[in-house]
Write an enzyme that holds these catalytic residues in place. Structure first.
Site, PDB file in Angstrom:
ATOM      1  N   HIS A   1      46.142  55.186  69.160  1.00 17.25           N
ATOM      2  CA  HIS A   1      46.301  54.675  67.803  1.00 17.25           C
ATOM      3  C   HIS A   1      45.055  53.960  67.300  1.00 17.25           C
ATOM      4  O   HIS A   1      45.117  53.253  66.297  1.00 17.25           O
ATOM      5  CB  HIS A   1      47.513  53.752  67.738  1.00 17.25           C
ATOM      6  CG  HIS A   1      48.800  54.448  68.004  1.00 17.25           C
ATOM      7  ND1 HIS A   1      49.988  53.791  68.249  1.00 17.25           N
ATOM      8  CD2 HIS A   1      49.103  55.781  68.071  1.00 17.25           C
ATOM      9  CE1 HIS A   1      50.968  54.672  68.455  1.00 17.25           C
ATOM     10  NE2 HIS A   1      50.437  55.878  68.363  1.00 17.25           N
TER      11      HIS A   1
ATOM     12  N   CYS B   1      34.008  53.289  56.964  1.00 17.21           N
ATOM     13  CA  CYS B   1      34.037  53.596  55.536  1.00 17.21           C
ATOM     14  C   CYS B   1      34.709  54.951  55.340  1.00 17.21           C
ATOM     15  O   CYS B   1      34.310  55.944  55.954  1.00 17.21           O
ATOM     16  CB  CYS B   1      32.626  53.627  54.966  1.00 17.21           C
ATOM     17  SG  CYS B   1      32.569  54.121  53.218  1.00 17.21           S
TER      18      CYS B   1
ATOM     19  N   CYS C   1      31.982  48.831  51.887  1.00 15.22           N
ATOM     20  CA  CYS C   1      30.908  49.382  52.716  1.00 15.22           C
ATOM     21  C   CYS C   1      29.565  48.922  52.176  1.00 15.22           C
ATOM     22  O   CYS C   1      29.276  49.077  50.982  1.00 15.22           O
ATOM     23  CB  CYS C   1      30.994  50.911  52.714  1.00 15.22           C
ATOM     24  SG  CYS C   1      29.657  51.717  53.633  1.00 15.22           S
TER      25      CYS C   1
ATOM     26  N   CYS D   1      27.430  52.355  51.066  1.00 15.95           N
ATOM     27  CA  CYS D   1      27.705  53.144  49.864  1.00 15.95           C
ATOM     28  C   CYS D   1      28.684  52.473  48.909  1.00 15.95           C
ATOM     29  O   CYS D   1      28.944  53.038  47.832  1.00 15.95           O
ATOM     30  CB  CYS D   1      28.236  54.525  50.245  1.00 15.95           C
ATOM     31  SG  CYS D   1      29.934  54.501  50.896  1.00 15.95           S
TER      32      CYS D   1
END
Length: 283
Positions: free
Chosen positions: A126, A134, A184, A187
């Site tokens: 998991h 990101c 992020c 970006c």
């Protein structure tokens, strides 16, 4: 065989039977939340487990308010979650691997305690709370660095000394108003913990890695999982199809009790320690 423990007679007999079944075999181990309860991390479904409404992948991705609520709660719980230490059960599994008895650990937990205890081959079905990525560019960030950024951007946020910690390291925040959601730094895209949320599928390559560990082993031990999650029961079925012994160690019932070679209704730490002390390395 005599197992020197504080077990009651019935549990001691079950442990001795499991040791007999597992002796001389390389074992794969599947762990769930019950392995980490002795480290202070609560179980989802065990007796006394807190009632919770986990964040779903759909809500997280679709709603800015859901993401804000998630990040506040996740940050409030993360430091307490990250401070949890491996317990005797984690250390026993690391010892079994170093002794050549265990081929590795497949875990449904995201706490990273198997790695910190010294286990080398760990399949985190998991995901892990140690990383954030990101969703746009794929850049990966260390959770510790992100936590520092969250506190810098939200200086008002307080870390309580005592929080109602959840199995995924989150708490229910009193309010998320005004919280600056981390983005992020590459970006500006949406960040997401590297964990499988409710409503998401386990990555196929990760499940294949878990299957391979079972395939190359000679027995399967399930520790601290009720096997409600389908990935766990599927691995038990993979072992059964190969006619491998299956030993289940869990307080309370599991979905596979009727299919187990041996079921031990007891805490995982003591039983796994008994295994580490009694099981010889395969020849």
């Amino acid at each position: 065989m005599t197992i020197v423990t504080d077990f009651d007679a019935q549990t001691a007999a079950s442990v001795a039977r499991a040791v007999e079944v597992l002796s001389g075999r390389r074992i794969a181990v599947l762990t769930g939340a019950g392995v980490s309860t002795d480290s202070g991390i609560p179980d989802y479904r065990g007796k006394g487990a807190p009632v919770r409404t986990p964040m779903t992948a759909q809500a997280f991705l679709a709603s800015e308010s859901s993401r804000r609520r998630y990040w506040v709660g996740s940050h409030l719980g993360w430091k307490a979650f990250a401070a949890a230490a491996p317990n005797e059960g984690h250390r026993a599994l690391a010892r079994l691997e170093s002794d050549g008895v265990a081929s590795g650990v497949i875990t449904q937990n995201v706490d990273g305690l198997h790695v910190r205890a010294g286990s080398r081959r760990v399949v985190e079905l998991h995901g892990t709370m140690r990383r954030v990525f990101c969703t746009h560019c794929g850049q990966v960030f260390d959770r510790r660095d992100l936590a520092a950024r969250v506190e810098r951007d939200n200086p008002w946020i307080a870390i309580p000394d005592n929080v109602q910690l959840g199995p995924d390291g989150d708490v229910l925040p009193e309010s998320s108003d005004g919280f600056v959601v981390p983005e992020c730094t590459v970006c500006g895209g949406m960040l997401k913990p590297d964990v499988v949320f409710f409503g998401e599928f386990i990555p196929a390559e990760k499940f294949r890695e878990a299957e391979q560990l079972v395939r190359t082993s000679e027995a399967l031990v399930v520790a601290g999982s009720s096997l409600v999650v389908n990935s766990g029961i599927r691995l038990v079925e993979r072992a059964r199809r190969r006619r491998l012994p299956v030993v289940i160690v869990n307080r309370g019932e599991t979905r596979a009790d009727g299919r187990a070679t041996v079921k031990i209704d007891a805490g995982t730490s003591d039983v796994l320690r008994a295994f580490a002390e009694a099981l010889p390395a395969p020849r």
